[in-house]
Design a protein around this motif. Structure first.
Motif, mmCIF file in Angstrom:
data_model
loop_
_atom_site.group_PDB
_atom_site.id
_atom_site.type_symbol
_atom_site.label_atom_id
_atom_site.label_comp_id
_atom_site.label_asym_id
_atom_site.label_seq_id
_atom_site.Cartn_x
_atom_site.Cartn_y
_atom_site.Cartn_z
ATOM 1 N N VAL A 58 0.838 -1.197 0.000
ATOM 2 C CA VAL A 58 0.000 0.000 0.000
ATOM 3 C C VAL A 58 0.884 1.262 0.000
ATOM 4 C CG1 VAL A 58 -1.521 1.326 1.527
ATOM 5 C CG2 VAL A 58 -2.086 -1.039 0.969
ATOM 6 N N ILE A 59 1.958 1.237 0.791
ATOM 7 C CA ILE A 59 2.870 2.385 0.831
ATOM 8 C C ILE A 59 3.595 2.532 -0.512
ATOM 9 C CG2 ILE A 59 4.907 3.376 1.949
ATOM 10 C CD1 ILE A 59 2.491 3.403 3.790
ATOM 11 N N LEU A 60 4.029 1.414 -1.083
ATOM 12 C CA LEU A 60 4.653 1.477 -2.413
ATOM 13 C C LEU A 60 3.706 2.113 -3.424
ATOM 14 C CD1 LEU A 60 6.451 -2.001 -2.681
ATOM 15 C CD2 LEU A 60 7.552 0.255 -2.832
ATOM 16 N N THR A 61 2.418 1.761 -3.323
ATOM 17 C CA THR A 61 1.419 2.321 -4.239
ATOM 18 C C THR A 61 1.303 3.829 -4.051
ATOM 19 O OG1 THR A 61 0.206 0.230 -4.163
ATOM 20 C CG2 THR A 61 -0.973 2.133 -5.016
ATOM 21 N N ALA A 62 1.269 4.278 -2.792
ATOM 22 C CA ALA A 62 1.211 5.721 -2.528
ATOM 23 C C ALA A 62 2.419 6.432 -3.120
ATOM 24 C CB ALA A 62 1.129 5.969 -1.023
ATOM 25 N N GLY A 63 3.559 5.739 -3.123
ATOM 26 C CA GLY A 63 4.788 6.322 -3.655
ATOM 27 C C GLY A 63 4.831 6.419 -5.161
ATOM 28 N N THR A 64 3.769 5.938 -5.849
ATOM 29 C CA THR A 64 3.715 6.114 -7.305
ATOM 30 C C THR A 64 3.147 7.482 -7.690
ATOM 31 O OG1 THR A 64 1.465 5.203 -7.564
ATOM 32 C CG2 THR A 64 3.299 3.631 -7.596
ATOM 33 N N ALA A 65 2.772 8.287 -6.711
ATOM 34 C CA ALA A 65 2.152 9.588 -7.003
ATOM 35 C C ALA A 65 3.127 10.498 -7.759
ATOM 36 C CB ALA A 65 1.716 10.265 -5.704
ATOM 37 N N PRO A 66 2.578 11.405 -8.569
ATOM 38 C CA PRO A 66 3.444 12.416 -9.199
ATOM 39 C C PRO A 66 3.929 13.408 -8.149
ATOM 40 C CG PRO A 66 1.137 12.936 -9.601
ATOM 41 C CD PRO A 66 1.152 11.610 -8.888
ATOM 42 N N SER A 67 5.075 14.018 -8.408
ATOM 43 C CA SER A 67 5.577 15.044 -7.492
ATOM 44 C C SER A 67 6.355 16.085 -8.285
ATOM 45 C CB SER A 67 6.467 14.414 -6.414
ATOM 46 O OG SER A 67 7.572 13.743 -6.989
ATOM 47 N N GLY A 68 6.419 17.301 -7.750
ATOM 48 C CA GLY A 68 7.109 18.393 -8.423
ATOM 49 C C GLY A 68 8.562 18.050 -8.702
ATOM 50 N N ALA A 69 8.941 18.052 -9.977
ATOM 51 C CA ALA A 69 10.317 17.732 -10.410
ATOM 52 C C ALA A 69 10.769 16.375 -9.890
ATOM 53 C CB ALA A 69 11.304 18.823 -9.985
ATOM 54 N N HIS A 70 9.812 15.453 -9.696
ATOM 55 C CA HIS A 70 10.079 14.092 -9.224
ATOM 56 C C HIS A 70 10.947 14.092 -7.968
ATOM 57 C CE1 HIS A 70 9.886 9.800 -9.509
ATOM 58 N NE2 HIS A 70 11.202 9.660 -9.599
ATOM 59 N N THR A 71 10.595 14.963 -7.019
ATOM 60 C CA THR A 71 11.350 15.029 -5.765
ATOM 61 C C THR A 71 10.826 14.018 -4.743
ATOM 62 O OG1 THR A 71 9.909 16.876 -5.175
ATOM 63 C CG2 THR A 71 12.119 17.412 -5.967
ATOM 64 N N GLU A 72 9.639 13.465 -4.962
ATOM 65 C CA GLU A 72 9.058 12.459 -4.066
ATOM 66 C C GLU A 72 9.193 12.891 -2.594
ATOM 67 O OE1 GLU A 72 9.712 8.265 -6.178
ATOM 68 O OE2 GLU A 72 11.606 9.377 -6.031
ATOM 69 N N PRO A 73 8.544 14.008 -2.226
ATOM 70 C CA PRO A 73 8.816 14.621 -0.916
ATOM 71 C C PRO A 73 7.989 14.048 0.228
ATOM 72 C CG PRO A 73 7.289 15.994 -2.137
ATOM 73 C CD PRO A 73 7.590 14.796 -3.021
ATOM 74 N N TRP A 74 7.886 12.728 0.318
ATOM 75 C CA TRP A 74 7.046 12.109 1.336
ATOM 76 C C TRP A 74 7.836 11.122 2.174
ATOM 77 C CZ3 TRP A 74 4.665 12.164 -3.755
ATOM 78 C CH2 TRP A 74 5.225 11.248 -4.653
ATOM 79 N N THR A 75 7.452 11.043 3.435
ATOM 80 C CA THR A 75 7.948 10.000 4.328
ATOM 81 C C THR A 75 6.733 9.385 5.017
ATOM 82 O OG1 THR A 75 10.004 11.214 4.756
ATOM 83 C CG2 THR A 75 9.447 9.449 6.299
ATOM 84 N N PHE A 76 6.575 8.081 4.890
ATOM 85 C CA PHE A 76 5.472 7.362 5.527
ATOM 86 C C PHE A 76 6.042 6.609 6.736
ATOM 87 C CE2 PHE A 76 4.545 7.765 1.017
ATOM 88 C CZ PHE A 76 3.246 8.256 1.015
ATOM 89 N N VAL A 77 5.685 7.064 7.925
ATOM 90 C CA VAL A 77 6.156 6.399 9.141
ATOM 91 C C VAL A 77 5.077 5.414 9.576
ATOM 92 C CG1 VAL A 77 6.917 6.676 11.528
ATOM 93 C CG2 VAL A 77 7.536 8.390 9.802
ATOM 94 N N VAL A 78 5.390 4.117 9.540
ATOM 95 C CA VAL A 78 4.437 3.064 9.892
ATOM 96 C C VAL A 78 4.750 2.589 11.307
ATOM 97 C CG1 VAL A 78 3.557 0.775 9.302
ATOM 98 C CG2 VAL A 78 4.189 2.380 7.476
ATOM 99 N N VAL A 79 3.777 2.734 12.203
ATOM 100 C CA VAL A 79 3.976 2.382 13.612
ATOM 101 C C VAL A 79 3.112 1.177 13.961
ATOM 102 C CG1 VAL A 79 3.797 3.158 16.007
ATOM 103 C CG2 VAL A 79 4.478 4.779 14.208
ATOM 104 N N SER A 80 3.748 0.076 14.378
ATOM 105 C CA SER A 80 2.998 -1.065 14.893
ATOM 106 C C SER A 80 3.370 -1.369 16.344
ATOM 107 C CB SER A 80 3.232 -2.306 14.019
ATOM 108 O OG SER A 80 4.606 -2.620 13.971
#
Length: 228
Positions: A58-80
């Motif tokens: 699911v996180i990999l899928t979210a990481g397919t999103a477009p981003s400005g100049a392909h900077t991919e400016p996201w961090t997904f912190v998964v807490v279990s």
């Protein structure tokens, strides 16, 4: 004038995604709408375990999103980790009580009353996973200098929409929680760097067996689309 140092062009590769016959397109568009129209914000989440591989995908899928100049400016912190989830709940509930009692204003609190929401967030302990989505306001180059992240909030917001669709696709639920005034404390708790700002907190799991949701209706096509 000073011009930036030229960068080498990225190689371009052929792109040919599947093209469907029109009837198949119609059916696929209806099927996906049906799936997504079942999506609801759910505050009653089961503690039943969810396979970690599903969350990774699911996180990999979210990481397919477009981003400005392909900077991919996201961090997904998964807490279990249960202790960390409890610490997050403590921070959120403490701030949320102040929000409801003092910061949000009577009209906001009144408008939320019909949804029966309050500052008690049991789902933060119960959900097997909490996904905290941080936007990177800028990147950091190997030499320590800042790297511009164009349109970072819009880019991360798009990735969050894809994340919600990916969760719906596998039968998991969440509620889009925007913990007001908690960002700095949660960032420190999770040891995230100063260039990251919390955007959303998603508790993720199966719905509880006795889960309920408000009986909401969505706007019709004519109310949300203008066709010119």
């Amino acid at each position: 004038p000073v011009y930036p140092t030229p960068v080498e062009d990225l190689a371009h590769v052929p792109y040919s995604p599947p093209r469907y016959p029109e009837e198949v397109m119609r059916q696929r568009s209806k099927d996906f709408y049906t799936l997504m129209n079942q999506r609801r914000s759910v505050r009653f989440i089961s503690s039943e375990p969810v396979p970690r591989e599903v969350i990774d995908n699911v996180i990999l899928t979210a990481g397919t999103a477009p981003s400005g100049a392909h900077t991919e400016p996201w961090t997904f912190v998964v807490v279990s980790d249960q202790e960390t989830k409890s610490q997050i709940r403590g921070i959120v509930e403490e701030e949320e009580e102040v929000n409801y009692r003092q910061r949000m204003g009577d009209k906001w609190v009144h408008d939320l009353a019909k949804f029966r929401t309050n500052w008690i967030k049991e789902y933060l302990d119960a959900a097997p996973y909490l996904i905290l989505i941080f936007k990177q306001t800028h990147g950091i180059l190997p030499n320590g200098k800042k790297k511009t992240h164009y349109y970072n909030e819009i880019s991360v917001s798009i990735s969050c929409g894809i994340l919600l669709a990916a969760l719906q696709n596998v039968g998991l639920v969440t509620v889009t929680s925007t913990p007001l005034n908690c960002g700095p404390q949660l960032r420190l708790l999770l040891k995230r760097p100063a260039n990251e700002k919390l955007l959303l907190l998603l508790p993720v799991g199966y719905p509880a067996t006795d889960a309920t949701v408000p009986d909401l209706k969505r706007k019709s096509l004519n109310d949300i689309m203008v066709h010119i």
